[in-house]
Design a protein around this motif. Structure first.
Motif, mmCIF file in Angstrom:
data_model
loop_
_atom_site.group_PDB
_atom_site.id
_atom_site.type_symbol
_atom_site.label_atom_id
_atom_site.label_comp_id
_atom_site.label_asym_id
_atom_site.label_seq_id
_atom_site.Cartn_x
_atom_site.Cartn_y
_atom_site.Cartn_z
ATOM 1 N N ILE A 171 -1.250 -6.586 -1.664
ATOM 2 C CA ILE A 171 -1.715 -7.122 -0.380
ATOM 3 C C ILE A 171 -1.369 -6.136 0.734
ATOM 4 O O ILE A 171 -0.224 -5.678 0.821
ATOM 5 C CB ILE A 171 -0.996 -8.466 -0.077
ATOM 6 N N ASP A 172 -2.356 -5.841 1.585
ATOM 7 C CA ASP A 172 -2.046 -4.979 2.731
ATOM 8 C C ASP A 172 -3.196 -5.054 3.734
ATOM 9 O O ASP A 172 -4.300 -5.466 3.390
ATOM 10 C CB ASP A 172 -1.840 -3.514 2.285
ATOM 11 N N VAL A 173 -2.924 -4.642 4.977
ATOM 12 C CA VAL A 173 -4.025 -4.477 5.946
ATOM 13 C C VAL A 173 -4.780 -3.181 5.661
ATOM 14 O O VAL A 173 -5.922 -3.028 6.073
ATOM 15 C CB VAL A 173 -3.519 -4.459 7.421
ATOM 16 N N ASN A 222 7.743 -10.972 -0.213
ATOM 17 C CA ASN A 222 7.361 -10.836 1.194
ATOM 18 C C ASN A 222 7.975 -9.556 1.724
ATOM 19 O O ASN A 222 9.136 -9.514 2.122
ATOM 20 C CB ASN A 222 7.897 -12.037 1.989
ATOM 21 N N ASN A 223 7.157 -8.497 1.712
ATOM 22 C CA ASN A 223 7.656 -7.166 2.096
ATOM 23 C C ASN A 223 7.005 -6.617 3.361
ATOM 24 O O ASN A 223 7.599 -5.771 4.036
ATOM 25 C CB ASN A 223 7.409 -6.203 0.914
ATOM 26 N N ALA A 224 5.790 -7.091 3.704
ATOM 27 C CA ALA A 224 5.095 -6.517 4.875
ATOM 28 C C ALA A 224 5.993 -6.635 6.099
ATOM 29 O O ALA A 224 6.547 -7.697 6.373
ATOM 30 C CB ALA A 224 3.778 -7.252 5.117
ATOM 31 N N PHE A 267 19.352 1.802 5.394
ATOM 32 C CA PHE A 267 18.329 2.736 5.866
ATOM 33 C C PHE A 267 17.720 3.462 4.675
ATOM 34 O O PHE A 267 18.403 4.166 3.942
ATOM 35 C CB PHE A 267 18.902 3.665 6.924
ATOM 36 N N ILE A 268 16.432 3.239 4.498
ATOM 37 C CA ILE A 268 15.724 3.705 3.305
ATOM 38 C C ILE A 268 14.752 4.810 3.714
ATOM 39 O O ILE A 268 14.103 4.715 4.763
ATOM 40 C CB ILE A 268 14.942 2.532 2.649
ATOM 41 N N ASP A 269 14.647 5.823 2.892
ATOM 42 C CA ASP A 269 13.809 6.983 3.210
ATOM 43 C C ASP A 269 12.335 6.648 2.991
ATOM 44 O O ASP A 269 11.805 6.819 1.898
ATOM 45 C CB ASP A 269 14.256 8.145 2.283
ATOM 46 N N THR A 270 11.685 6.109 4.030
ATOM 47 C CA THR A 270 10.246 5.795 3.971
ATOM 48 C C THR A 270 9.630 6.216 5.302
ATOM 49 O O THR A 270 10.335 6.676 6.204
ATOM 50 C CB THR A 270 9.983 4.283 3.812
ATOM 51 N N ALA A 271 8.305 5.983 5.438
ATOM 52 C CA ALA A 271 7.609 6.335 6.687
ATOM 53 C C ALA A 271 8.306 5.711 7.898
ATOM 54 O O ALA A 271 8.368 6.300 8.976
ATOM 55 C CB ALA A 271 6.153 5.858 6.603
ATOM 56 N N ALA A 292 0.824 -1.217 0.000
ATOM 57 C CA ALA A 292 0.000 0.000 0.000
ATOM 58 C C ALA A 292 0.853 1.260 0.000
ATOM 59 O O ALA A 292 0.394 2.327 -0.389
ATOM 60 C CB ALA A 292 -0.927 -0.012 1.215
ATOM 61 N N GLN A 293 2.095 1.141 0.469
ATOM 62 C CA GLN A 293 2.965 2.330 0.571
ATOM 63 C C GLN A 293 4.436 1.889 0.603
ATOM 64 O O GLN A 293 4.732 0.689 0.614
ATOM 65 C CB GLN A 293 2.640 3.111 1.846
ATOM 66 N N GLY A 294 5.322 2.887 0.617
ATOM 67 C CA GLY A 294 6.745 2.633 0.869
ATOM 68 C C GLY A 294 7.402 1.715 -0.148
ATOM 69 O O GLY A 294 7.112 1.763 -1.354
ATOM 70 N N ASN A 315 13.935 -7.475 18.610
ATOM 71 C CA ASN A 315 12.839 -8.199 17.947
ATOM 72 C C ASN A 315 12.968 -8.110 16.418
ATOM 73 O O ASN A 315 12.905 -9.119 15.708
ATOM 74 C CB ASN A 315 11.480 -7.673 18.434
ATOM 75 N N TYR A 316 13.181 -6.888 15.938
ATOM 76 C CA TYR A 316 13.228 -6.656 14.483
ATOM 77 C C TYR A 316 14.444 -7.350 13.854
ATOM 78 O O TYR A 316 14.326 -8.030 12.825
ATOM 79 C CB TYR A 316 13.265 -5.149 14.238
ATOM 80 N N SER A 317 15.616 -7.192 14.490
ATOM 81 C CA SER A 317 16.822 -7.793 13.891
ATOM 82 C C SER A 317 16.728 -9.319 13.923
ATOM 83 O O SER A 317 17.140 -9.993 12.974
ATOM 84 C CB SER A 317 18.098 -7.300 14.569
HETATM 85 N N1 LIG Z 1 12.549 1.680 5.532
HETATM 86 C C1 LIG Z 1 13.712 1.080 5.802
HETATM 87 O O1 LIG Z 1 14.709 1.742 6.121
HETATM 88 C C2 LIG Z 1 13.847 -0.403 5.691
HETATM 89 C C3 LIG Z 1 15.145 -0.952 5.792
HETATM 90 C C4 LIG Z 1 15.297 -2.339 5.703
HETATM 91 C C5 LIG Z 1 14.193 -3.131 5.518
HETATM 92 N N2 LIG Z 1 12.960 -2.589 5.445
HETATM 93 C C6 LIG Z 1 11.841 -3.506 5.272
HETATM 94 O O2 LIG Z 1 11.148 -3.192 4.080
HETATM 95 C C7 LIG Z 1 9.771 -3.532 4.224
HETATM 96 C C8 LIG Z 1 8.913 -2.320 3.882
HETATM 97 O O3 LIG Z 1 9.282 -1.236 4.719
HETATM 98 P P1 LIG Z 1 8.729 0.252 4.513
HETATM 99 O O4 LIG Z 1 9.792 1.148 5.023
HETATM 100 O O5 LIG Z 1 8.213 0.446 3.140
HETATM 101 O O6 LIG Z 1 7.541 0.238 5.602
HETATM 102 P P2 LIG Z 1 6.120 0.950 5.614
HETATM 103 O O7 LIG Z 1 5.712 0.997 7.046
HETATM 104 O O8 LIG Z 1 6.149 2.230 4.835
HETATM 105 O O9 LIG Z 1 5.178 -0.095 4.813
HETATM 106 C C9 LIG Z 1 4.873 -1.359 5.342
HETATM 107 C C10 LIG Z 1 3.531 -1.812 4.782
HETATM 108 O O10 LIG Z 1 3.233 -3.101 5.355
HETATM 109 C C11 LIG Z 1 1.871 -3.118 5.743
HETATM 110 N N3 LIG Z 1 1.667 -4.092 6.826
HETATM 111 C C12 LIG Z 1 2.060 -3.974 8.122
HETATM 112 N N4 LIG Z 1 1.652 -5.039 8.829
HETATM 113 C C13 LIG Z 1 0.980 -5.850 7.963
HETATM 114 C C14 LIG Z 1 0.322 -7.100 8.105
HETATM 115 N N5 LIG Z 1 0.244 -7.716 9.300
HETATM 116 N N6 LIG Z 1 -0.249 -7.668 7.020
HETATM 117 C C15 LIG Z 1 -0.206 -7.036 5.813
HETATM 118 N N7 LIG Z 1 0.395 -5.838 5.621
HETATM 119 C C16 LIG Z 1 0.984 -5.253 6.688
HETATM 120 C C17 LIG Z 1 1.590 -1.690 6.195
HETATM 121 O O11 LIG Z 1 0.187 -1.399 6.211
HETATM 122 C C18 LIG Z 1 2.369 -0.887 5.170
HETATM 123 O O12 LIG Z 1 1.586 -0.586 4.025
HETATM 124 C C19 LIG Z 1 9.601 -4.023 5.670
HETATM 125 O O13 LIG Z 1 9.678 -5.428 5.699
HETATM 126 C C20 LIG Z 1 10.806 -3.428 6.365
HETATM 127 O O14 LIG Z 1 11.165 -4.175 7.509
HETATM 128 C C21 LIG Z 1 12.764 -1.242 5.514
#
Ligand SMILES: NC(=O)c1ccc[n+]([C@@H]2O[C@H](COP(=O)([O-])OP(=O)(O)OC[C@H]3O[C@@H](n4cnc5c(N)ncnc54)[C@H](O)[C@@H]3O)[C@@H](O)[C@H]2O)c1
Length: 246
Positions: A35-37, A88-90, A186-190, A14-16, A153-155
Motif C-alpha cells: 500500500i502506498d500513495v 501500519n508503517n506509512a 534513527f534509521i538510515d532511510t530517505a 513503496a520504499q524504506g 507534531n511527529y512525536s
Molecule cells: N527513518 C527513521 O529514522 C524512522 C525512525 C522511527 C520511525 N520511523 C517510522 O517508520 C515509518 C517508515 O519510515 P521511512 O523512514 O521508511 O520513511 P519513508 O519516507 O522512506 O517511507 C514512507 C512511505 O510512506 C508513504 N506514505 C506517505 N504518506 C502516505 C499516505 N498518506 N498514504 C500512504 N502512504 C504514504 C510514502 O510514499 C513512502 O513510501 C514511518 O512511520 C516513520 O515515522 C522512521
C-alpha cells in the motif's frame, strides 16, 4: 518459514522501512498487499516479492481516507483470500520548532501518522474479528517515547500511536487479535538521509551502538511480532534503537 501462506498488508511499503518489512515477511512465506500513495514504486516492490515466489498486489491508497482504507482491506481479501497481518508503517515528518509550526504542519502529520493508522486498523479488525485471529504491528518511533525538539507534531502522533496500540490490544485480545508497536530509533532511510552531515555525526555520538539502525534491523523486530514466536505478547512497544533510549 514463519509465515507460510499468511496474508500481510503493509502501508507505506513503496520504499524504506515498509519495503524492507514487506520483503522479509514475503521471505518467510507471506503473500503481500503493498500500500502506498506512490503506485509506481509500490509496483517495483511487488515485482521483487513475486521474484521470491509469493503473491503480491499494489494498491494506491492514501491512508488519511477512511473510505480508501475500507476499500483497501476489501480488495486485499478479494485478491489474496484473507488478512492476517497489518503493518501500519506509512508516516511522514513536517519538522519545525513548536512556535513556528503551522496548523497545516500539525494536521498533516497527525492525519497520516495517527488517523491513517486508525483508519487502516479499524477496517482490518472487522475482517480479523470474524476470523477470530489477526496481528497488527504499528510503526511508532523513539521520539514518541522521549520527545524531540522540532518534532511536536511527529512525536505526538507516535505517542498517540502507542496509546492506540495498547487500547487495540486490550479490546481485541479475547478475539485472538494481537497488537504491538515497534519504536525505531534513527534509521538510515530517505527520512534521515536529508539531515546535514554534522547533525548526523552529532546524532550518532548519542547512540551507544555508534551507528544508525538499518531498515533490516526494524524488519526483524516486525517479523518477530508478526510470527507465532511472540504469541503471548500484546500491547507492547519493542524499542529498536541501538540503546539510544532505555
Ligand atoms: N527513518 C527513521 O529514522 C524512522 C525512525 C522511527 C520511525 N520511523 C517510522 O517508520 C515509518 C517508515 O519510515 P521511512 O523512514 O521508511 O520513511 P519513508 O519516507 O522512506 O517511507 C514512507 C512511505 O510512506 C508513504 N506514505 C506517505 N504518506 C502516505 C499516505 N498518506 N498514504 C500512504 N502512504 C504514504 C510514502 O510514499 C513512502 O513510501 C514511518 O512511520 C516513520 O515515522 C522512521
Amino acid at each position: 518459514m514463519k509465515l507460510r501462506d499468511k496474508v500481510a498488508l503493509v502501508t507505506g511499503a513503496a520504499q524504506g522501512i515498509g519495503k524492507e518489512v514487506a520483503l522479509l515477511l514475503a521471505n518467510e512465506g507471506a503473500n503481500l498487499a503493498i500500500i502506498d500513495v506512490n503506485l509506481d514504486s509500490a509496483n517495483e516492490t511487488v515485482k521483487e516479492i513475486e521474484a521470491l515466489g509469493r503473491k503480491a498486489i499494489a494498491l494506491k491508497v492514501d491512508v488519511r481516507s477512511s473510505d480508501e482504507a475500507t476499500s483497501m482491506v476489501k480488495d486485499t481479501v478479494e485478491a489474496l483470500g484473507s488478512l492476517d497481518i497489518l503493518v501500519n508503517n506509512a508516516g511522514i515528518t513536517r519538522d519545525k520548532l513548536l512556535l513556528r509550526m503551522s496548523d497545516e504542519d500539525w494536521d498533516m502529520v497527525m492525519d497520516v501518522n495517527l488517523k491513517g493508522a486508525f483508519n487502516c486498523l479499524r477496517a482490518a479488525v472487522k475482517v480479523m474479528s470474524k476470523a477470530r485471529s489477526g496481528n497488527i504491528i504499528n510503526i511508532a518511533s523513539i521520539v514518541g517515547l522521549m520527545g524531540n525538539a522540532g518534532q511536536a507534531n511527529y512525536s505526538a502522533s507516535k505517542a498517540g500511536l502507542i496509546g492506540l496500540t495498547k487500547t487495540t490490544a486490550r479490546e481485541f485480545a479475547a478475539r485472538g487479535i494481537r497488537c504491538n508497536a515497534v519504536a525505531p530509533g534513527f534509521i538510515d532511510t530517505a527520512m534521515t538521509q536529508a539531515m546535514p552531515d554534522n547533525a548526523r555525526e552529532a546524532l550518532i555520538s548519542q547512540i551507544p551502538s555508534k551507528r544508525l539502525g538499518t531498515s533490516e534491523d526494524v524488519a526483524k523486530g516486525v517479523l518477530f511480532l508478526a510470527s507465532e514466536d511472540s504469541s503471548y505478547i500484546t500491547g507492547q512497544v519493542l524499542s529498536i534503537n541501538g540503546g539510544m533510549y532505555m
